[in-house]
Write an enzyme that holds these catalytic residues in place. Structure first.
Site, PDB file in Angstrom:
ATOM      1  N   SER A 153       0.830  -1.200   0.000  1.00  0.00           N
ATOM      2  CA  SER A 153       0.000   0.000   0.000  1.00  0.00           C
ATOM      3  C   SER A 153       0.869   1.256   0.000  1.00  0.00           C
ATOM      4  O   SER A 153       1.645   1.461  -0.921  1.00  0.00           O
ATOM      5  CB  SER A 153      -0.962  -0.055   1.192  1.00  0.00           C
ATOM      6  OG  SER A 153      -2.136   0.650   0.913  1.00  0.00           O
ATOM      7  N   ASP A 178      -0.964  -4.594  -3.433  1.00  0.00           N
ATOM      8  CA  ASP A 178      -2.326  -4.057  -3.341  1.00  0.00           C
ATOM      9  C   ASP A 178      -2.420  -2.536  -3.351  1.00  0.00           C
ATOM     10  O   ASP A 178      -3.049  -1.927  -2.484  1.00  0.00           O
ATOM     11  CB  ASP A 178      -3.033  -4.609  -2.096  1.00  0.00           C
ATOM     12  CG  ASP A 178      -4.534  -4.769  -2.363  1.00  0.00           C
ATOM     13  OD1 ASP A 178      -4.892  -5.114  -3.496  1.00  0.00           O
ATOM     14  OD2 ASP A 178      -5.338  -4.541  -1.444  1.00  0.00           O
ATOM     15  N   HIS A 305      -7.078  -6.392   2.371  1.00  0.00           N
ATOM     16  CA  HIS A 305      -6.067  -5.485   1.845  1.00  0.00           C
ATOM     17  C   HIS A 305      -4.648  -5.913   2.246  1.00  0.00           C
ATOM     18  O   HIS A 305      -3.717  -5.798   1.452  1.00  0.00           O
ATOM     19  CB  HIS A 305      -6.385  -4.073   2.358  1.00  0.00           C
ATOM     20  CG  HIS A 305      -5.434  -3.017   1.924  1.00  0.00           C
ATOM     21  ND1 HIS A 305      -4.971  -2.900   0.630  1.00  0.00           N
ATOM     22  CD2 HIS A 305      -4.854  -1.999   2.620  1.00  0.00           C
ATOM     23  CE1 HIS A 305      -4.159  -1.852   0.546  1.00  0.00           C
ATOM     24  NE2 HIS A 305      -4.071  -1.304   1.746  1.00  0.00           N
TER      25      HIS A 305
END
EC number: 3.1.1.-
Length: 344
Positions: A153, A178, A305
C-alpha cells in the site's frame, strides 16, 4: 458501539462498499473469522517468535532512529515496507516462511512502530523515500547483497520511489502489494471517514487485537497478535490504548503517495510484480505495460487489503517464486558461470 465492518482498505481510504469492481470493496473481503470471548485467544505475541533480531538504526547527524526487524542469514535480502498505520511486524508471519531461503528485513517507517524521528508527522513521499535509502546504507555499506524491495500500500509507493531513484546498489526486484494509482487516488476522498469510523480507543491490547479481526483490517488472528501491538500507544490521560500513528493529521501528503505511481513503477529498471487482493481496475499505463510484459500481475483471492498478513504462506510463496524464477542469488542474478549485478 462497535463500527460496522470496514472496507479492506483501512489504511488509505477505500471506496464506498457499493463499488464492487474494486479489489478494496466489501465484495473482495472474505468472511470474518469466528471469534471467542477468551482474551487468551487475542494475547499479544512477541516479535521474536518470527524474527531473529530487532535493530535500531541511528541516522548520523540527526535525531532519527529507525527500528528494523531481521530474519534469516542466507540468500538475497527481501526488504519490506509496510502501509500507513501498520508496522514492520505486518510482515512477521511471512518472514517466518521466507527466512529459510532468503533474508528478510522489515522496517518501521517514520511515525510508525518503534521508529523515532524529529518529525513523525512528515509522511511526505520524498521524506519516506529518503528514510529508506539512509537506513539501507548503514546496514550493508558499499557492497550490499542482492535486494528485493517489497512494499504494501503506502509502502508500495515508497518502494517504487526508492527503486526509481536508483540509489540502491544491487537492487534486483520490486514487489508492490495491493495498490494501484487510479484506485488509490479515487479512494482518498473516503479516508477521513474511514479513520473516523474505526474504533478509536481500547481498554487493552487484547481488545485491540480482537477488534482488528472482527471489525478492522485483518483476517488472520495469528498475524494480528504480533502486528497490532506495535501500531498502538497508551494514552495516559484517557487510560486506554489508541493508535501510534495519527494518519488523520497527515492528509496533505496522501495524494503525493500515489500521483504518477503507475508510470514510475513501469520505469523502474528491475523485475516487477504487482500483487492485488482481488481483481482491480488497472489504469491505461499499467494495462499497456502488462500487455508488453513489463511486469507480472498476480491476483490473490480470499484475502483483505493486507495480503501479507491474511495469507502469509501464499504471500511468501509468491516472493520465493519471484526470487527463484529470476535466479536472484545472495549477490545478484546467478547465471551459470556468471554473476551479474544491476548497478545504478
Amino acid at each position: 458501539m462497535e463500527p460496522a465492518p470496514l472496507s479492506s482498505l483501512q489504511e488509505e481510504g477505500g471506496p464506498d462498499e457499493s463499488s464492487s469492481s474494486s479489489a478494496f470493496s466489501a465484495a473482495a473481503v472474505p468472511p470474518r473469522p469466528a471469534t471467542h470471548h477468551s482474551l487468551q485467544k487475542y494475547a499479544p505475541v512477541d516479535w521474536s517468535a518470527y524474527f531473529d533480531e530487532e535493530r535500531p538504526v541511528a541516522i548520523p547527524d540527526t535525531e532519527d532512529v529507525f527500528n528494523v526487524y531481521m530474519a534469516g542469514s542466507e540468500g538475497p535480502v527481501v526488504f519490506c515496507l509496510h502501509g500507513g498505520g501498520y508496522s514492520g511486524l505486518s510482515f512477521a508471519l511471512a518472514a517466518n516462511q521466507i527466512k529459510g531461503k532468503a533474508r528478510v528485513v522489515a522496517m518501521d517507517l517514520r511515525g510508525h512502530g518503534k521508529s523515532s524521528t524529529s518529525d513523525d508527522l512528515d509522511l511526505s513521499i520524498e521524506t519516506l523515500t529518503n528514510d529508506v535509502i539512509v537506513v539501507i546504507r548503514p546496514l550493508y555499506g558499499d557492497l550490499p547483497p542482492a535486494i528485493i524491495l517489497v512494499g504494501h500500500s503506502m509502502g508500495g509507493s515508497v518502494a517504487v520511489h526508492v527503486a526509481a531513484r536508483r540509489a540502491i546498489h544491487n537492487l534486483h526486484g520490486l514487489v508492490v502489494v495491493d495498490v494501484v494509482e487510479g484506485t488509490a487516488i479515487a479512494s482518498l476522498i473516503h479516508m477521513q471517514k474511514i479513520l473516523l469510523n474505526r474504533a478509536q480507543h481500547f481498554p487493552s491490547i487484547e481488545k485491540a487485537i480482537e477488534w482488528s479481526v472482527k471489525g478492522g483490517p485483518l483476517r488472520n488472528i495469528d498475524s494480528a497478535r504480533v502486528s497490532i501491538p506495535s501500531t498502538l500507544k497508551y494514552d495516559e490521560s484517557k487510560e486506554c490504548y489508541t493508535y501510534r500513528t495519527p494518519l488523520e493529521k497527515t492528509e496533505k501528503y496522501w495524494k503525493g503517495w500515489y500521483e504518477g505511481l503507475s508510470d514510475k513503477f513501469l520505469s523502474c529498471p528491475v523485475q516487477k510484480i504487482l500483487l492485488l487482493a482481488g481483481t482491480d481496475r488497472l489504469d491505461r499505463s499499467l494495462t499497456i505495460g502488462q500487455m508488453q510484459g513489463k511486469f507480472q500481475m498476480i491476483v490473490v483471492r480470499h484475502t483483505g487489503h493486507a495480503i501479507q498478513e491474511d495469507v502469509p504462506e501464499e504471500f511468501a510463496s509468491h516472493i520465493l517464486n519471484f526470487i527463484s524464477r529470476n535466479k536472484i542469488g545472495p549477490n545478484g542474478v546467478e547465471i551459470p558461470g556468471l554473476i551479474k549485478k544491476w548497478q545504478h
